[in-house]
Design a protein around this motif. Sequence first.
Motif, mmCIF file in Angstrom:
data_model
loop_
_atom_site.group_PDB
_atom_site.id
_atom_site.type_symbol
_atom_site.label_atom_id
_atom_site.label_comp_id
_atom_site.label_asym_id
_atom_site.label_seq_id
_atom_site.Cartn_x
_atom_site.Cartn_y
_atom_site.Cartn_z
ATOM 1 N N GLN B 63 -26.789 6.704 -56.741
ATOM 2 C CA GLN B 63 -25.686 7.269 -55.963
ATOM 3 C C GLN B 63 -24.457 7.417 -56.849
ATOM 4 O O GLN B 63 -24.127 6.522 -57.622
ATOM 5 C CB GLN B 63 -25.361 6.367 -54.757
ATOM 6 N N ASP B 64 -23.784 8.558 -56.731
ATOM 7 C CA ASP B 64 -22.592 8.823 -57.538
ATOM 8 C C ASP B 64 -21.541 9.440 -56.622
ATOM 9 O O ASP B 64 -21.672 10.577 -56.184
ATOM 10 C CB ASP B 64 -22.942 9.776 -58.685
ATOM 11 N N THR B 65 -20.499 8.657 -56.323
ATOM 12 C CA THR B 65 -19.473 9.134 -55.385
ATOM 13 C C THR B 65 -18.224 9.601 -56.115
ATOM 14 O O THR B 65 -17.181 9.819 -55.493
ATOM 15 C CB THR B 65 -19.086 8.005 -54.403
ATOM 16 N N GLY B 66 -18.337 9.765 -57.436
ATOM 17 C CA GLY B 66 -17.170 10.096 -58.255
ATOM 18 C C GLY B 66 -16.374 11.294 -57.761
ATOM 19 O O GLY B 66 -15.151 11.315 -57.860
ATOM 20 N N GLN B 67 -17.059 12.272 -57.188
ATOM 21 C CA GLN B 67 -16.384 13.514 -56.809
ATOM 22 C C GLN B 67 -15.849 13.511 -55.377
ATOM 23 O O GLN B 67 -15.208 14.468 -54.954
ATOM 24 C CB GLN B 67 -17.352 14.700 -56.975
ATOM 25 N N ILE B 68 -16.148 12.477 -54.599
ATOM 26 C CA ILE B 68 -15.717 12.519 -53.191
ATOM 27 C C ILE B 68 -14.639 11.485 -52.863
ATOM 28 O O ILE B 68 -14.257 11.331 -51.702
ATOM 29 C CB ILE B 68 -16.911 12.353 -52.212
ATOM 30 N N GLY B 69 -14.160 10.796 -53.893
ATOM 31 C CA GLY B 69 -13.036 9.880 -53.662
ATOM 32 C C GLY B 69 -13.370 8.691 -52.792
ATOM 33 O O GLY B 69 -12.508 8.153 -52.111
ATOM 34 N N SER B 74 -23.198 1.104 -52.969
ATOM 35 C CA SER B 74 -24.632 0.824 -53.000
ATOM 36 C C SER B 74 -25.020 -0.412 -53.828
ATOM 37 O O SER B 74 -26.014 -1.059 -53.500
ATOM 38 C CB SER B 74 -25.418 2.064 -53.460
ATOM 39 N N PRO B 75 -24.245 -0.786 -54.898
ATOM 40 C CA PRO B 75 -24.622 -2.025 -55.616
ATOM 41 C C PRO B 75 -24.626 -3.258 -54.708
ATOM 42 O O PRO B 75 -25.315 -4.238 -54.986
ATOM 43 C CB PRO B 75 -23.547 -2.142 -56.704
ATOM 44 N N THR B 76 -23.847 -3.203 -53.616
ATOM 45 C CA THR B 76 -23.773 -4.367 -52.717
ATOM 46 C C THR B 76 -25.145 -4.695 -52.118
ATOM 47 O O THR B 76 -25.439 -5.855 -51.831
ATOM 48 C CB THR B 76 -22.761 -4.100 -51.583
ATOM 49 N N TYR B 77 -25.976 -3.674 -51.919
ATOM 50 C CA TYR B 77 -27.308 -3.953 -51.349
ATOM 51 C C TYR B 77 -28.128 -4.862 -52.260
ATOM 52 O O TYR B 77 -28.960 -5.634 -51.807
ATOM 53 C CB TYR B 77 -28.071 -2.644 -51.081
ATOM 54 N N ARG B 78 -27.854 -4.743 -53.586
ATOM 55 C CA ARG B 78 -28.567 -5.619 -54.524
ATOM 56 C C ARG B 78 -28.101 -7.060 -54.404
ATOM 57 O O ARG B 78 -28.815 -7.985 -54.771
ATOM 58 C CB ARG B 78 -28.342 -5.136 -55.964
ATOM 59 N N ALA B 79 -26.878 -7.252 -53.916
ATOM 60 C CA ALA B 79 -26.324 -8.605 -53.777
ATOM 61 C C ALA B 79 -26.820 -9.312 -52.517
ATOM 62 O O ALA B 79 -26.614 -10.514 -52.352
ATOM 63 C CB ALA B 79 -24.803 -8.546 -53.766
ATOM 64 N N LEU B 80 -27.485 -8.597 -51.628
ATOM 65 C CA LEU B 80 -27.883 -9.186 -50.347
ATOM 66 C C LEU B 80 -28.789 -10.402 -50.520
ATOM 67 O O LEU B 80 -28.726 -11.349 -49.749
ATOM 68 C CB LEU B 80 -28.606 -8.131 -49.482
ATOM 69 N N GLU B 81 -29.618 -10.341 -51.555
ATOM 70 C CA GLU B 81 -30.543 -11.446 -51.808
ATOM 71 C C GLU B 81 -29.769 -12.757 -51.959
ATOM 72 O O GLU B 81 -30.208 -13.805 -51.484
ATOM 73 C CB GLU B 81 -31.337 -11.140 -53.086
ATOM 74 N N GLY B 82 -28.610 -12.684 -52.627
ATOM 75 C CA GLY B 82 -27.771 -13.860 -52.822
ATOM 76 C C GLY B 82 -27.199 -14.416 -51.523
ATOM 77 O O GLY B 82 -26.731 -15.540 -51.472
ATOM 78 N N TYR B 83 -27.228 -13.593 -50.479
ATOM 79 C CA TYR B 83 -26.781 -14.027 -49.155
ATOM 80 C C TYR B 83 -27.978 -14.417 -48.275
ATOM 81 O O TYR B 83 -27.856 -14.517 -47.065
ATOM 82 C CB TYR B 83 -26.008 -12.900 -48.456
ATOM 83 N N ASP B 84 -29.129 -14.590 -48.897
ATOM 84 C CA ASP B 84 -30.365 -14.900 -48.166
ATOM 85 C C ASP B 84 -30.764 -13.810 -47.174
ATOM 86 O O ASP B 84 -31.393 -14.089 -46.149
ATOM 87 C CB ASP B 84 -30.258 -16.254 -47.437
ATOM 88 N N VAL B 85 -30.360 -12.593 -47.469
ATOM 89 C CA VAL B 85 -30.852 -11.458 -46.674
ATOM 90 C C VAL B 85 -31.961 -10.810 -47.500
ATOM 91 O O VAL B 85 -31.706 -10.027 -48.414
ATOM 92 C CB VAL B 85 -29.727 -10.444 -46.373
ATOM 93 N N GLU B 86 -33.171 -11.212 -47.223
ATOM 94 C CA GLU B 86 -34.286 -10.809 -48.084
ATOM 95 C C GLU B 86 -35.311 -9.940 -47.384
ATOM 96 O O GLU B 86 -36.185 -9.362 -48.006
ATOM 97 C CB GLU B 86 -34.974 -12.064 -48.652
ATOM 98 N N LYS B 87 -35.207 -9.863 -46.057
ATOM 99 C CA LYS B 87 -36.184 -9.053 -45.317
ATOM 100 C C LYS B 87 -35.624 -7.657 -45.091
ATOM 101 O O LYS B 87 -34.855 -7.418 -44.167
ATOM 102 C CB LYS B 87 -36.519 -9.726 -43.986
ATOM 103 N N LEU B 88 -35.978 -6.763 -45.993
ATOM 104 C CA LEU B 88 -35.528 -5.378 -45.887
ATOM 105 C C LEU B 88 -36.741 -4.498 -45.591
ATOM 106 O O LEU B 88 -37.697 -4.475 -46.355
ATOM 107 C CB LEU B 88 -34.863 -4.916 -47.187
ATOM 108 N N TYR B 89 -36.685 -3.803 -44.477
ATOM 109 C CA TYR B 89 -37.799 -2.953 -44.067
ATOM 110 C C TYR B 89 -37.362 -1.494 -44.054
ATOM 111 O O TYR B 89 -36.261 -1.165 -43.630
ATOM 112 C CB TYR B 89 -38.290 -3.341 -42.671
ATOM 113 N N VAL B 90 -38.238 -0.642 -44.533
ATOM 114 C CA VAL B 90 -37.956 0.790 -44.543
ATOM 115 C C VAL B 90 -39.068 1.504 -43.788
ATOM 116 O O VAL B 90 -40.256 1.218 -43.985
ATOM 117 C CB VAL B 90 -37.861 1.321 -45.993
ATOM 118 N N GLU B 91 -38.669 2.421 -42.927
ATOM 119 C CA GLU B 91 -39.666 3.142 -42.144
ATOM 120 C C GLU B 91 -40.324 4.216 -43.014
ATOM 121 O O GLU B 91 -39.645 5.092 -43.574
ATOM 122 C CB GLU B 91 -38.998 3.788 -40.929
#
Lengths: 130, 130
Positions: B63-69, B74-91
């Motif tokens: 994801q690149d939001t450079g042009q939309i201010g 999105s990097p925060t989703y990678r940090a979820l594991e550190g919050y013990d949020v480990e069950k991520l399901y995608v349809e």
Amino acid sequence: MKYAILVNEGPYQHQASDTAYQFCKAAIERGHEVFRAFFYHDGVHNGSRFPVPPQDDRNIPVQWSELAAAHDIDLVVCIAAAQRRGILDEGEAQRQGKDGDNIAPGFRISGLGQLIEAGIQCDRLLVFGD
Amino acid sequence: MSEPWEEEGPGEIRKFMYVNRKAPYGTIYALESLEVVLIAAAFEQDVSMVFMDDGVFQIKKGQDTGQIGMKNFSPTYRALEGYDVEKLYVEAESLSERGLSEDDLLVPVEVMSRDAIARLMDEQDVILSF
């Protein structure tokens, strides 16, 4: 049953707040308890006392204030969402150096923890959104 | 016979599911949903997240939001594991309808069919959809 409500949309643009209000009224009439309504996203605008809708239209924030007063519903506006959108109580207005506050009677500003706590304490948490 | 909501005592851990259905930008739902998940982590409930419909774009790589201010959160989703949020399901259907596969996603997830997600929803105590 003990219900908690989450309202995710602002008044008028979306029907979510109206539907949530109608649900709360109906549930209370049936003898259920609605102990908290949490307002998030643009839903925080339901907690402004400044809207001036046409006289022949419903006043959504006033409806919420009256329902809360009559049935002891805890109306909570999310502080993070409210700060983004300019919903302020007296304390927040002072803290942020703003020249006035606009929160409607019966509403209070608090954190997202109140939503999670409601989810833990209720029998059912209902989400009203788009 | 008692109803299911009457069996739960205080202090019991509840199953909270956060359902993300909207694209990461264009509306604020995704960002504010993530804020709820991060705050809620402090309550030590049984948390899972579902990404479906355009919500699958929230965890797309590159994801690149450079042009939309706007901030690229999105990097925060990678940090979820550190919050013990480990069950991520995608349809699975939402991914394939958008020409995406698991390899396009920036966090490890479990891809599940629409039916399997529906069954998982049925097991939850609280579902917050954004």
